[in-house]
Design a protein around this motif. Structure first.
Motif, PDB file in Angstrom:
ATOM      1  N   TYR A  63       0.852  -1.178   0.081  1.00  0.00           N
ATOM      2  CA  TYR A  63      -0.008   0.018  -0.096  1.00  0.00           C
ATOM      3  C   TYR A  63       0.856   1.367  -0.006  1.00  0.00           C
ATOM      4  O   TYR A  63       0.754   2.339  -0.761  1.00  0.00           O
ATOM      5  CB  TYR A  63      -0.928   0.145   1.321  1.00  0.00           C
ATOM      6  N   LYS A  64       1.868   1.101   0.634  1.00  0.00           N
ATOM      7  CA  LYS A  64       2.993   2.408   0.628  1.00  0.00           C
ATOM      8  C   LYS A  64       3.594   2.722  -0.725  1.00  0.00           C
ATOM      9  O   LYS A  64       3.747   3.853  -1.088  1.00  0.00           O
ATOM     10  CB  LYS A  64       4.194   2.101   1.700  1.00  0.00           C
ATOM     11  N   LYS A  65       3.984   1.612  -1.262  1.00  0.00           N
ATOM     12  CA  LYS A  65       4.420   1.656  -2.603  1.00  0.00           C
ATOM     13  C   LYS A  65       3.396   2.204  -3.698  1.00  0.00           C
ATOM     14  O   LYS A  65       3.946   2.886  -4.541  1.00  0.00           O
ATOM     15  CB  LYS A  65       5.030   0.383  -3.009  1.00  0.00           C
ATOM     16  N   SER A  66       2.051   1.746  -3.716  1.00  0.00           N
ATOM     17  CA  SER A  66       1.382   2.138  -4.786  1.00  0.00           C
ATOM     18  C   SER A  66       0.909   3.497  -4.491  1.00  0.00           C
ATOM     19  O   SER A  66       0.164   4.066  -5.294  1.00  0.00           O
ATOM     20  CB  SER A  66       0.200   0.993  -4.747  1.00  0.00           C
ATOM     21  N   SER A  67       0.871   3.996  -3.043  1.00  0.00           N
ATOM     22  CA  SER A  67       0.508   5.491  -2.885  1.00  0.00           C
ATOM     23  C   SER A  67       1.229   6.492  -3.647  1.00  0.00           C
ATOM     24  O   SER A  67       2.485   6.349  -3.691  1.00  0.00           O
ATOM     25  CB  SER A  67       0.164   5.711  -1.564  1.00  0.00           C
ATOM     26  N   VAL A  68       0.692   7.214  -4.226  1.00  0.00           N
ATOM     27  CA  VAL A  68       1.325   8.555  -5.087  1.00  0.00           C
ATOM     28  C   VAL A  68       1.007   9.775  -4.454  1.00  0.00           C
ATOM     29  O   VAL A  68      -0.092  10.163  -4.296  1.00  0.00           O
ATOM     30  CB  VAL A  68       0.734   8.498  -6.406  1.00  0.00           C
ATOM     31  N   ALA A  69       2.001  10.191  -3.691  1.00  0.00           N
ATOM     32  CA  ALA A  69       1.971  11.585  -2.845  1.00  0.00           C
ATOM     33  C   ALA A  69       2.966  12.687  -3.256  1.00  0.00           C
ATOM     34  O   ALA A  69       4.100  12.357  -3.742  1.00  0.00           O
ATOM     35  CB  ALA A  69       2.190  11.351  -1.310  1.00  0.00           C
TER      36      ALA A  69
END
Length: 69
Positions: A63-69
């Motif tokens: 989930y951390k890798k797929s989130s674009v922030a």
């Protein structure tokens, strides 16, 4: 204070709704639940809460890798 009156009206139930009284009894149950039924019920409740939480925690890195922030 004038703006508070409409806000409190939103929190009140309409007068057309009829709420029946709940019949609560202090007597013991007619058919008591067996220890097996209690164990199954408690297990089902714990599983329903813990499985989704475990899924999220186990996939937290993805989930951390797929989130674009």
């Amino acid at each position: 204070m004038l703006r508070l009156a409409p806000a409190t009206q939103l929190l009140q139930a309409p007068k057309c709704w009829v709420v029946s009284k709940v019949h609560v009894s202090a007597k013991p149950a007619r058919t008591p639940t067996s220890p097996m039924e209690q164990a199954v019920g408690i297990s089902a409740m714990f599983i329903s809460f813990l499985v989704p939480a475990g899924w999220v925690l186990s996939h937290l890195e993805s989930y951390k890798k797929s989130s674009v922030a």
